[in-house]
Design a protein around this motif. Structure first.
Motif, PDB file in Angstrom:
ATOM      1  N   ILE A 250       0.853  -1.180   0.000  1.00  0.00           N
ATOM      2  CA  ILE A 250       0.000   0.000   0.000  1.00  0.00           C
ATOM      3  C   ILE A 250       0.894   1.237   0.000  1.00  0.00           C
ATOM      4  O   ILE A 250       2.103   1.153   0.285  1.00  0.00           O
ATOM      5  CB  ILE A 250      -0.959   0.063   1.202  1.00  0.00           C
ATOM      6  CG1 ILE A 250      -0.175   0.235   2.517  1.00  0.00           C
ATOM      7  CG2 ILE A 250      -1.859  -1.147   1.250  1.00  0.00           C
ATOM      8  CD1 ILE A 250      -1.061   0.663   3.674  1.00  0.00           C
ATOM      9  N   ILE A 251       0.289   2.385  -0.287  1.00  0.00           N
ATOM     10  CA  ILE A 251       0.983   3.672  -0.275  1.00  0.00           C
ATOM     11  C   ILE A 251       0.239   4.589   0.691  1.00  0.00           C
ATOM     12  O   ILE A 251      -0.994   4.680   0.638  1.00  0.00           O
ATOM     13  CB  ILE A 251       1.020   4.284  -1.680  1.00  0.00           C
ATOM     14  CG1 ILE A 251       1.868   3.410  -2.620  1.00  0.00           C
ATOM     15  CG2 ILE A 251       1.551   5.714  -1.650  1.00  0.00           C
ATOM     16  CD1 ILE A 251       1.656   3.701  -4.087  1.00  0.00           C
ATOM     17  N   VAL A 252       0.986   5.245   1.576  1.00  0.00           N
ATOM     18  CA  VAL A 252       0.386   6.181   2.529  1.00  0.00           C
ATOM     19  C   VAL A 252       1.177   7.481   2.475  1.00  0.00           C
ATOM     20  O   VAL A 252       2.336   7.536   2.881  1.00  0.00           O
ATOM     21  CB  VAL A 252       0.392   5.626   3.972  1.00  0.00           C
ATOM     22  CG1 VAL A 252      -0.435   6.528   4.880  1.00  0.00           C
ATOM     23  CG2 VAL A 252      -0.107   4.198   4.025  1.00  0.00           C
ATOM     24  N   ASP A 253       0.550   8.532   1.962  1.00  0.00           N
ATOM     25  CA  ASP A 253       1.210   9.842   1.842  1.00  0.00           C
ATOM     26  C   ASP A 253       0.130  10.901   1.733  1.00  0.00           C
ATOM     27  O   ASP A 253      -0.828  10.741   0.964  1.00  0.00           O
ATOM     28  CB  ASP A 253       2.107   9.877   0.603  1.00  0.00           C
ATOM     29  CG  ASP A 253       3.112  11.018   0.637  1.00  0.00           C
ATOM     30  OD1 ASP A 253       2.690  12.174   0.877  1.00  0.00           O
ATOM     31  OD2 ASP A 253       4.309  10.766   0.419  1.00  0.00           O
TER      32      ASP A 253
ATOM     33  N   VAL B 105       1.577  10.355  -3.988  1.00  0.00           N
ATOM     34  CA  VAL B 105       0.857   9.084  -4.110  1.00  0.00           C
ATOM     35  C   VAL B 105       0.831   8.629  -5.565  1.00  0.00           C
ATOM     36  O   VAL B 105       1.095   7.467  -5.885  1.00  0.00           O
ATOM     37  CB  VAL B 105      -0.574   9.212  -3.557  1.00  0.00           C
ATOM     38  CG1 VAL B 105      -1.408   7.977  -3.912  1.00  0.00           C
ATOM     39  CG2 VAL B 105      -0.548   9.397  -2.046  1.00  0.00           C
ATOM     40  N   LYS B 106       0.516   9.554  -6.472  1.00  0.00           N
ATOM     41  CA  LYS B 106       0.436   9.210  -7.899  1.00  0.00           C
ATOM     42  C   LYS B 106       1.778   8.722  -8.440  1.00  0.00           C
ATOM     43  O   LYS B 106       1.837   7.770  -9.226  1.00  0.00           O
ATOM     44  CB  LYS B 106      -0.064  10.411  -8.701  1.00  0.00           C
ATOM     45  CG  LYS B 106      -1.547  10.702  -8.528  1.00  0.00           C
ATOM     46  CD  LYS B 106      -2.009  11.781  -9.478  1.00  0.00           C
ATOM     47  CE  LYS B 106      -3.509  12.031  -9.326  1.00  0.00           C
ATOM     48  NZ  LYS B 106      -4.306  10.826  -9.689  1.00  0.00           N
TER      49      LYS B 106
ATOM     50  N   GLU C 232       2.368   5.264  -7.051  1.00  0.00           N
ATOM     51  CA  GLU C 232       1.462   4.331  -7.733  1.00  0.00           C
ATOM     52  C   GLU C 232       2.015   3.936  -9.104  1.00  0.00           C
ATOM     53  O   GLU C 232       1.982   2.758  -9.484  1.00  0.00           O
ATOM     54  CB  GLU C 232       0.080   4.967  -7.891  1.00  0.00           C
ATOM     55  CG  GLU C 232      -0.747   4.982  -6.625  1.00  0.00           C
ATOM     56  CD  GLU C 232      -2.092   5.668  -6.823  1.00  0.00           C
ATOM     57  OE1 GLU C 232      -3.012   5.408  -6.033  1.00  0.00           O
ATOM     58  OE2 GLU C 232      -2.219   6.479  -7.786  1.00  0.00           O
TER      59      GLU C 232
ATOM     60  N   LEU D 216      -0.008  -3.642  -5.980  1.00  0.00           N
ATOM     61  CA  LEU D 216      -0.550  -2.526  -5.216  1.00  0.00           C
ATOM     62  C   LEU D 216      -1.997  -2.824  -4.836  1.00  0.00           C
ATOM     63  O   LEU D 216      -2.843  -3.059  -5.692  1.00  0.00           O
ATOM     64  CB  LEU D 216      -0.473  -1.238  -6.042  1.00  0.00           C
ATOM     65  CG  LEU D 216      -0.998   0.032  -5.365  1.00  0.00           C
ATOM     66  CD1 LEU D 216      -0.198   0.348  -4.107  1.00  0.00           C
ATOM     67  CD2 LEU D 216      -0.957   1.214  -6.337  1.00  0.00           C
TER      68      LEU D 216
ATOM     69  N   SER E   1      -4.180   2.835  -1.860  1.00  0.00           N
ATOM     70  CA  SER E   1      -3.416   4.061  -1.582  1.00  0.00           C
ATOM     71  C   SER E   1      -4.237   4.946  -0.653  1.00  0.00           C
ATOM     72  O   SER E   1      -5.471   4.975  -0.747  1.00  0.00           O
ATOM     73  CB  SER E   1      -3.102   4.821  -2.870  1.00  0.00           C
ATOM     74  OG  SER E   1      -2.301   4.048  -3.731  1.00  0.00           O
TER      75      SER E   1
ATOM     76  N   THR F 189      -4.268   8.919   1.543  1.00  0.00           N
ATOM     77  CA  THR F 189      -3.703  10.212   1.912  1.00  0.00           C
ATOM     78  C   THR F 189      -3.951  10.516   3.383  1.00  0.00           C
ATOM     79  O   THR F 189      -3.551  11.561   3.874  1.00  0.00           O
ATOM     80  CB  THR F 189      -4.296  11.334   1.041  1.00  0.00           C
ATOM     81  OG1 THR F 189      -5.717  11.318   1.160  1.00  0.00           O
ATOM     82  CG2 THR F 189      -3.889  11.180  -0.418  1.00  0.00           C
TER      83      THR F 189
ATOM     84  N   ALA G  49      -5.613   4.565   6.680  1.00  0.00           N
ATOM     85  CA  ALA G  49      -4.702   3.487   6.282  1.00  0.00           C
ATOM     86  C   ALA G  49      -4.588   2.437   7.376  1.00  0.00           C
ATOM     87  O   ALA G  49      -4.628   1.228   7.108  1.00  0.00           O
ATOM     88  CB  ALA G  49      -3.331   4.060   5.950  1.00  0.00           C
TER      89      ALA G  49
END
Length: 241
Positions: free
Chosen positions: A7-10, A16-17, A20, A31, A34, A36, A41
């Protein structure tokens, strides 16, 4: 090897883009989501554990360092940040890697390869525990604003005190106190040499002098009781020696 779930956490949508796009073109990754918002999250992760979290450190409500202490046990972290002064803190929570913004794809893929190596030592990514034997012999901990390198062989035991721990070192009069969780301590220390024997103590197994009939461990100048939650694992170790 099966792709690592991530996962992405920002809190920055552009960051994030970018991540990704990196993750989607990296065959070693899958993935899953995601975010923000770090609180969202965390809630999602408790229901959907993944292998990796690409996580910014500076975020509102709950920063990445705080969030890293609350992740499911099997989720490892790769920190992303614009502030290189956080690099040392990332090692205190056993992060896989630390990526400095603006992140380039070659750095991203190098971090992914480190994660692959870590998980491959456990055979199955989501089912694996930390490796039984580590090639590392030391770790850095922050003490009074400075980084101290501690040799695993010199650690007698580690004592937990809420958000801080004390490293009791052989030959040193005073323990080394640092901001760290017991989970982070367990992740950082080699599991073939150290064992948690109650909620507040991790001990170096070959430094134990005596274990009495009440399952109290005599180590250094301390007597530490093995509590019920850890009794079976500890007794299995004693019988195997």
């Amino acid at each position: 090897m099966t792709p690592l779930t991530c996962i992405i956490v920002d809190d920055e949508p552009l960051a994030v883009k970018l991540l990704e796009s990196f993750a989607q073109k990296t065959p070693q990754l899958r993935l899953e989501a995601s975010f923000t918002d770090s609180v969202e999250a965390l809630a999602w992760l408790r229901e959907h554990p993944v292998n990796l979290a690409f996580m910014d450190i500076q975020m509102p409500d709950m920063n990445g360092m705080e969030l890293s202490h609350m992740l499911p046990e099997r989720t490892k972290v790769i920190f992303t940040t614009a502030f290189k002064e956080y690099a040392f803190e990332s090692y205190e929570v056993s992060a896989i890697d630390f990526l400095l913004k603006p992140i380039r794809y070659n750095k991203f893929i190098a971090a992914v390869e480190k994660a692959e190596q870590w998980f491959s030592r456990g055979d199955a990514p989501l089912a694996s525990a930390p490796e039984a034997t580590s090639t590392k012999t030391t770790m850095f901990i922050r003490v009074d604003g400075e980084l101290r390198q501690v040799n695993f062989d010199n650690i007698l035991y580690v004592e937990g005190m809420k958000d801080y721990v004390r490293f009791h070192i052989e030959g040193e009069r005073l323990p080394l106190t640092t901001h760290m969780t017991m989970k982070a301590v367990e992740d950082a220390l080699p599991t073939d040499a150290f064992m948690r024997i109650n909620r507040s103590y991790v001990v170096r197994l070959d430094k134990i002098r005596t274990v009495d009939r009440n399952l109290c461990v005599y180590i250094g100048d301390e007597v530490i009781r093995v509590t019920d939650a850890y009794r079976e694992t500890f007794e299995r170790y004693v019988q195997s020696v």
